[in-house]
Design a protein around this motif. Structure first.
Motif, PDB file in Angstrom:
ATOM      1  N   PRO A 263       0.718  -1.250  -0.022  1.00  0.00           N
ATOM      2  CA  PRO A 263       0.193   0.037  -0.135  1.00  0.00           C
ATOM      3  C   PRO A 263       0.747   1.126  -0.030  1.00  0.00           C
ATOM      4  N   GLY A 264       0.356   2.323  -0.710  1.00  0.00           N
ATOM      5  CA  GLY A 264       0.995   3.328  -0.636  1.00  0.00           C
ATOM      6  C   GLY A 264       1.296   4.149   0.839  1.00  0.00           C
ATOM      7  N   SER A 265       0.379   3.737   1.499  1.00  0.00           N
ATOM      8  CA  SER A 265       0.247   4.462   3.000  1.00  0.00           C
ATOM      9  C   SER A 265       1.135   3.574   3.896  1.00  0.00           C
ATOM     10  N   LEU A 266       1.804   2.478   3.345  1.00  0.00           N
ATOM     11  CA  LEU A 266       2.657   1.596   4.328  1.00  0.00           C
ATOM     12  C   LEU A 266       3.470   2.143   5.377  1.00  0.00           C
ATOM     13  N   HIS A 267       3.171   1.823   6.684  1.00  0.00           N
ATOM     14  CA  HIS A 267       3.665   2.324   7.857  1.00  0.00           C
ATOM     15  C   HIS A 267       4.368   1.087   8.695  1.00  0.00           C
ATOM     16  N   ALA A 268       5.193   1.514   9.656  1.00  0.00           N
ATOM     17  CA  ALA A 268       5.755   0.334  10.744  1.00  0.00           C
ATOM     18  C   ALA A 268       4.453   0.053  11.398  1.00  0.00           C
ATOM     19  N   GLY A 269       4.458  -1.295  11.636  1.00  0.00           N
ATOM     20  CA  GLY A 269       3.277  -2.021  12.379  1.00  0.00           C
ATOM     21  C   GLY A 269       2.556  -2.878  11.427  1.00  0.00           C
ATOM     22  N   VAL A 271       0.245  -4.787   8.909  1.00  0.00           N
ATOM     23  CA  VAL A 271      -0.499  -4.489   7.659  1.00  0.00           C
ATOM     24  C   VAL A 271      -0.636  -5.793   6.893  1.00  0.00           C
ATOM     25  N   TRP A 272      -1.639  -5.649   5.918  1.00  0.00           N
ATOM     26  CA  TRP A 272      -2.020  -6.898   5.285  1.00  0.00           C
ATOM     27  C   TRP A 272      -1.382  -6.738   3.853  1.00  0.00           C
ATOM     28  N   VAL A 273      -0.690  -7.590   3.094  1.00  0.00           N
ATOM     29  CA  VAL A 273      -0.053  -7.540   1.804  1.00  0.00           C
ATOM     30  C   VAL A 273      -0.508  -8.553   0.986  1.00  0.00           C
ATOM     31  N   PRO A 274      -1.141  -8.423  -0.073  1.00  0.00           N
ATOM     32  CA  PRO A 274      -1.457  -9.366  -1.107  1.00  0.00           C
ATOM     33  C   PRO A 274      -0.067 -10.207  -1.433  1.00  0.00           C
ATOM     34  N   GLU A 275      -0.665 -11.382  -1.696  1.00  0.00           N
ATOM     35  CA  GLU A 275       0.453 -12.416  -2.100  1.00  0.00           C
ATOM     36  C   GLU A 275       1.147 -12.861  -0.908  1.00  0.00           C
ATOM     37  N   ILE A 276       1.535 -12.020   0.349  1.00  0.00           N
ATOM     38  CA  ILE A 276       2.261 -12.499   1.427  1.00  0.00           C
ATOM     39  C   ILE A 276       1.028 -12.828   2.487  1.00  0.00           C
ATOM     40  N   GLY A 277       0.109 -12.111   2.725  1.00  0.00           N
ATOM     41  CA  GLY A 277      -0.743 -11.846   3.998  1.00  0.00           C
ATOM     42  C   GLY A 277      -0.182 -11.008   5.072  1.00  0.00           C
ATOM     43  N   GLN A 278      -0.746 -11.407   6.139  1.00  0.00           N
ATOM     44  CA  GLN A 278      -0.552 -10.515   7.542  1.00  0.00           C
ATOM     45  C   GLN A 278       0.844 -10.329   7.780  1.00  0.00           C
ATOM     46  N   VAL A 279       1.507  -9.220   7.851  1.00  0.00           N
ATOM     47  CA  VAL A 279       2.703  -8.888   8.156  1.00  0.00           C
ATOM     48  C   VAL A 279       2.901  -7.679   9.058  1.00  0.00           C
ATOM     49  N   SER A 316      -5.985  -3.216  15.845  1.00  0.00           N
ATOM     50  CA  SER A 316      -7.020  -2.236  16.522  1.00  0.00           C
ATOM     51  C   SER A 316      -6.560  -1.234  17.068  1.00  0.00           C
ATOM     52  N   GLY A 317      -7.233   0.047  17.276  1.00  0.00           N
ATOM     53  CA  GLY A 317      -6.590   0.942  18.112  1.00  0.00           C
ATOM     54  C   GLY A 317      -5.584   1.911  17.125  1.00  0.00           C
ATOM     55  N   SER A 318      -4.423   2.270  17.960  1.00  0.00           N
ATOM     56  CA  SER A 318      -3.535   3.063  17.070  1.00  0.00           C
ATOM     57  C   SER A 318      -2.797   2.082  15.988  1.00  0.00           C
ATOM     58  N   ASP A 319      -2.928   0.858  16.265  1.00  0.00           N
ATOM     59  CA  ASP A 319      -2.160  -0.152  15.320  1.00  0.00           C
ATOM     60  C   ASP A 319      -3.081  -0.521  14.018  1.00  0.00           C
ATOM     61  N   ALA A 320      -4.335  -0.068  14.006  1.00  0.00           N
ATOM     62  CA  ALA A 320      -5.254  -0.441  12.995  1.00  0.00           C
ATOM     63  C   ALA A 320      -4.668  -0.066  11.855  1.00  0.00           C
ATOM     64  N   ALA A 321      -5.106  -0.890  10.610  1.00  0.00           N
ATOM     65  CA  ALA A 321      -4.544  -0.463   9.273  1.00  0.00           C
ATOM     66  C   ALA A 321      -5.748  -1.099   8.264  1.00  0.00           C
ATOM     67  N   THR A 322      -6.023  -0.278   7.383  1.00  0.00           N
ATOM     68  CA  THR A 322      -6.869  -0.528   6.231  1.00  0.00           C
ATOM     69  C   THR A 322      -6.145  -0.505   4.719  1.00  0.00           C
ATOM     70  N   VAL A 323      -6.470  -1.796   4.046  1.00  0.00           N
ATOM     71  CA  VAL A 323      -5.975  -1.635   2.668  1.00  0.00           C
ATOM     72  C   VAL A 323      -7.294  -1.880   1.687  1.00  0.00           C
ATOM     73  N   GLU A 324      -7.386  -1.230   0.768  1.00  0.00           N
ATOM     74  CA  GLU A 324      -8.527  -1.512  -0.318  1.00  0.00           C
ATOM     75  C   GLU A 324      -7.768  -2.219  -1.432  1.00  0.00           C
ATOM     76  N   ILE A 325      -8.485  -3.186  -1.948  1.00  0.00           N
ATOM     77  CA  ILE A 325      -7.938  -4.094  -3.075  1.00  0.00           C
ATOM     78  C   ILE A 325      -8.884  -4.040  -4.332  1.00  0.00           C
TER      79      ILE A 325
END
Length: 392
Positions: A263-269, A271-279, A316-325
């Motif tokens: 994702p263009g908004s990739l940040h530390a923490g 995140v879900w990445v297609p082809e890999i999954g939860q990272v 959840s909380g401050s660590d929550a992240a959203t990715v749209e595919i």
């Protein structure tokens, strides 16, 4: 030497430029009079004429010197290959009475070189540094049409929309950045139409190809630097090391291609990445280390309609992240079915529920493509989603 396959020069080596210009002028006048593209126009020209109306001469005013300097600064990658382009093309430009023009990704000429006489004539057209030269600004021209067509283009004489350009021939090729797979700009040779030659199209294309290869070589060196920056993570579990555009510099425990979508908004923490999954993403010099992470809660929402997509929410909380595919309508239909059937569906069950699904091979091919989009969110035997999911 003739143009390579896929390259269409405006005229052959045996055509008389003056006679060619007279024939094309008749086509241009027919288009200007009827607003319909006449038979006989080359395909690339016909498409360009269809994108506009012959409503009189249009002109583009140059931006300020400060704005031009700013554009040059933001075009650092393009600037890095200007010396190569000058070395390959400027001698030809001087010999043929042409000018060399290098414009940015929005059609603004940033650098112009060549003999003084042709530069003065170019200035008279308003074709100057900082004056945008897209089709929407000045009609059909090689620079703007190459941007629209996304391929090398040669525009000869009255193929130009503006009559004051009818004495010119222009040859352009787009420069593409492999890293982001986006245009960097366009390289153009332009001059009097009597200097037209089909070889020019090949020479400009080859020079641009060399420039792109040079950028690719620099990118490979950058990837090696990113890989070296990740040495400390060796043996720390499954992870993928990528640069800031998702190009893979190193992978341990994952079978991935040369690039993964990030994702263009990739940040530390988390995140879900297609082809890999939860990272878990951790920034390093020049890129990111994406560690496998299974403990974070993930939910999936499928959105149907004119812009079908899957929304993946992690943490959840401050660590929550959203990715749209983004998804095709067919893939959105499949995901919606899997949301309705959390226990999973096998090939036969999907085939029975999908309109137009003719064979098991068709289903398996669609699911293979979908898994590349959804990575660890989709499992097989049966096909099912691995995260809590619901429709919108």
């Amino acid at each position: 030497m003739s143009p390579a396959p896929g390259l269409e020069a405006a005229l052959t080596a045996f055509e008389d430029p003056a006679a060619k210009a007279r024939d094309l002028l008749r086509l241009h006048r027919a288009w200007a009079h009827t607003h319909e593209v006449p038979a006989g126009a080359r395909g690339v020209v016909a498409r360009s004429w269809l994108r506009q109306t012959p409503e009189g001469d249009r002109h583009s005013s140059p931006i300020s010197d400060a704005a031009l300097a700013s554009r040059r600064e933001r075009s650092a990658l393009l600037a890095s290959v200007v010396p190569i382009l000058k070395e390959r093309l400027l001698p030809l430009a001087h010999e043929a009475g042409n000018e060399l023009v290098i414009s940015d990704d929005e059609g603004y000429p940033l650098w112009m070189f060549g003999p003084s006489p042709v530069r003065r004539r170019s200035d008279g057209l308003g074709f100057v540094e900082g004056a945008r030269w897209r089709e929407g600004d000045v009609g059909t021209n090689a620079l703007g049409t190459a941007m629209e067509e996304r391929r090398p283009v040669q525009i000869f004489g009255p193929e130009h929309a503006r009559e004051d350009q009818h004495a010119w021939v222009c040859t352009s090729a787009p420069v593409t950045d492999r890293r982001a797979r986006t245009p960097l700009g366009v390289v153009t040779l332009s001059g009097a139409f009597r200097t037209a030659h089909p070889h020019t199209l090949m020479l400009v294309t080859m020079a641009v190809r060399e420039a792109v290869d040079t950028l690719a070589g620099e990118h490979d060196r950058d990837l090696r630097r990113v890989a070296r920056a990740s040495e400390a993570y060796a043996g720390s579990g499954r992870f993928v090391v990528v640069d800031r555009h998702g190009w893979v510099a190193r992978a341990e425990g994952f079978g991935v291609g040369e690039r993964v979508w990030v994702p263009g908004s990739l940040h530390a923490g988390s995140v879900w990445v297609p082809e890999i999954g939860q990272v878990r993403a951790e920034e390093i010099a020049g890129g990111w280390v994406l560690h496998e992470e299974r403990s974070v809660a993930t939910t999936v929402e499928v959105v149907r309609g004119p812009s079908a997509r899957v929304v993946v929410r992690t943490g959840s909380g401050s660590d929550a992240a959203t990715v749209e595919i983004p998804l095709s309508e067919r893939h959105a239909e499949i995901v919606a079915l899997l949301v309705e059937h959390p226990e999973g569906l096998d090939t036969g069950a999907l085939m029975a529920r999908l309109a137009g699904a003719t064979t098991p091979v068709t289903i398996r091919a669609e699911m293979s493509r979908l898994r590349k989009r959804l990575g660890g969110l989709l499992e097989s035997r049966p096909y099912r989603l691995t995260a809590t999911a619901h429709p919108r």
